[in-house]
Design an enzyme around this catalytic site. Sequence first.
Site, PDB file in Angstrom:
ATOM      1  CD  GLU A   7       7.963  11.939  -0.576  1.00 24.48           C
ATOM      2  OE1 GLU A   7       6.939  12.440  -0.077  1.00 24.48           O
ATOM      3  OE2 GLU A   7       8.279  10.750  -0.398  1.00 24.48           O
ATOM      4  CD  GLU A 105       2.888   9.608   2.207  1.00 25.43           C
ATOM      5  OE1 GLU A 105       3.618   8.616   2.365  1.00 25.43           O
ATOM      6  OE2 GLU A 105       3.308  10.723   1.851  1.00 25.43           O
TER       7      GLU A 105
END
Length: 122
Positions: A7, A105
């Site tokens: 990520e 998220e």
Amino acid sequence: GLTLQLEPVSTYAKPGYYMTTSASAAEIIRVVDSPRLKLLYDIYHMQLMEGDLANTIRANADVIGYIHIGDVPGRHEPGTGEINYPFLKRLLVDELKFDGIFAFELSPLTTLDACVEAMHAF
């Protein structure tokens, strides 16, 4: 049987972080060339760092395995900020046939119930 998700993260969230663009993560993934290494594409972070979400997603669709959803600014639910989530949903689901994982998220801006409704709409 595990898949590692790499990520890239914005420098707004993590000043000094070394991997801040889709291209830098995708390059590593393509060099490693393993089906067990994928790109975790965090729409919130990448909007902050590079914008041009649709073209970036298209360019890296072959290595994306996981998508984080949160709107800009504030990392709230879809529809509370500047990102055109209905467009991105059509791109990912209809055009690219993305079959990886979507995860929300975010920090709810409203009530938890309203946030869940926004998530279901996505």
